[in-house]
Design a protein around this motif. Sequence first.
Motif, PDB file in Angstrom:
ATOM      1  N   TYR A 211       2.872  -4.404   7.453  1.00 46.63           N
ATOM      2  CA  TYR A 211       1.970  -3.275   7.234  1.00 46.63           C
ATOM      3  C   TYR A 211       2.104  -2.791   5.802  1.00 46.63           C
ATOM      4  N   THR A 212       0.995  -2.533   5.169  1.00 51.84           N
ATOM      5  CA  THR A 212       0.994  -1.921   3.850  1.00 51.84           C
ATOM      6  C   THR A 212      -0.173  -0.950   3.787  1.00 51.84           C
ATOM      7  N   THR A 213      -0.072   0.000   2.891  1.00 49.44           N
ATOM      8  CA  THR A 213      -1.115   1.011   2.787  1.00 49.44           C
ATOM      9  C   THR A 213      -1.490   1.262   1.333  1.00 49.44           C
TER      10      THR A 213
ATOM     11  N   ARG B  33       1.380 -10.725  -1.850  1.00 48.51           N
ATOM     12  CA  ARG B  33       2.844 -10.776  -1.685  1.00 48.51           C
ATOM     13  C   ARG B  33       3.261 -10.331  -0.290  1.00 48.51           C
ATOM     14  N   ALA B  34       2.610  -9.305   0.233  1.00 50.71           N
ATOM     15  CA  ALA B  34       2.929  -8.838   1.587  1.00 50.71           C
ATOM     16  C   ALA B  34       2.641  -9.932   2.614  1.00 50.71           C
TER      17      ALA B  34
ATOM     18  N   GLU C  98       3.321 -13.015   9.291  1.00 48.55           N
ATOM     19  CA  GLU C  98       2.289 -13.825   9.940  1.00 48.55           C
ATOM     20  C   GLU C  98       0.968 -13.059  10.049  1.00 48.55           C
ATOM     21  N   TYR C  99       1.068 -11.760  10.312  1.00 50.74           N
ATOM     22  CA  TYR C  99      -0.107 -10.928  10.566  1.00 50.74           C
ATOM     23  C   TYR C  99       0.011  -9.680   9.703  1.00 50.74           C
ATOM     24  N   LEU C 100      -0.949  -9.442   8.824  1.00 49.64           N
ATOM     25  CA  LEU C 100      -0.878  -8.310   7.906  1.00 49.64           C
ATOM     26  C   LEU C 100      -1.936  -7.259   8.240  1.00 49.64           C
ATOM     27  N   ILE C 101      -1.445  -6.047   8.500  1.00 48.74           N
ATOM     28  CA  ILE C 101      -2.303  -4.885   8.720  1.00 48.74           C
ATOM     29  C   ILE C 101      -2.299  -4.060   7.437  1.00 48.74           C
TER      30      ILE C 101
ATOM     31  N   MET D 217      11.881  -2.174   5.297  1.00 47.61           N
ATOM     32  CA  MET D 217      11.018  -1.791   4.189  1.00 47.61           C
ATOM     33  C   MET D 217      11.254  -2.783   3.063  1.00 47.61           C
ATOM     34  N   ILE D 218      10.182  -3.404   2.614  1.00 42.83           N
ATOM     35  CA  ILE D 218      10.254  -4.394   1.549  1.00 42.83           C
ATOM     36  C   ILE D 218       9.490  -3.840   0.343  1.00 42.83           C
TER      37      ILE D 218
END
Length: 145
Positions: free
Chosen positions: A8-10, A26-27, A32-35, A118-119
């Motif tokens: 997850y990123t915002t 990068r995220a 596998e699955y990016l929200i 948290m990355i």
Amino acid sequence: MKKYKIGYTTGVYDMFHIGHLNIIIRAKEWCEYLIVGISTDELVKSYKHKTPIIPFEERKAIVEAIKYVDQVVPQTSMDKMEAWKQFHFNAIFHGDDWKGSNMYNDIEKKLNEVGCDMIFLPHTAGTSSTLLTETLHKILTDQEK
């Protein structure tokens, strides 16, 4: 590199630029699955005290068109735990310009308690929506003279 199931990123993603794209790419490398949560116009007004130049629905359409993004959701709150309760992501990604800040230290601690990492990803130097907005404003002001 550890591979996460759901990431997850915002962001606001106003005046979309290479720094935004770099964070998303990068995220996605980490999961596998990016929200991607996009801050609503109302949320941006509440904490930045300004209205995004690009309206929410248009910013959402831009991010949805990116092949690295699996799902786009509105971000209506800055509370990352609220987002975790809704989406149960295994990792959250942010630019490293926030690393070590009191706000993100607290968020990281709370997310770690529920097994979420948290990355922090490298910030792209030299560009920002603020810089683009200031440059555009200067150009328009100069044209009016």
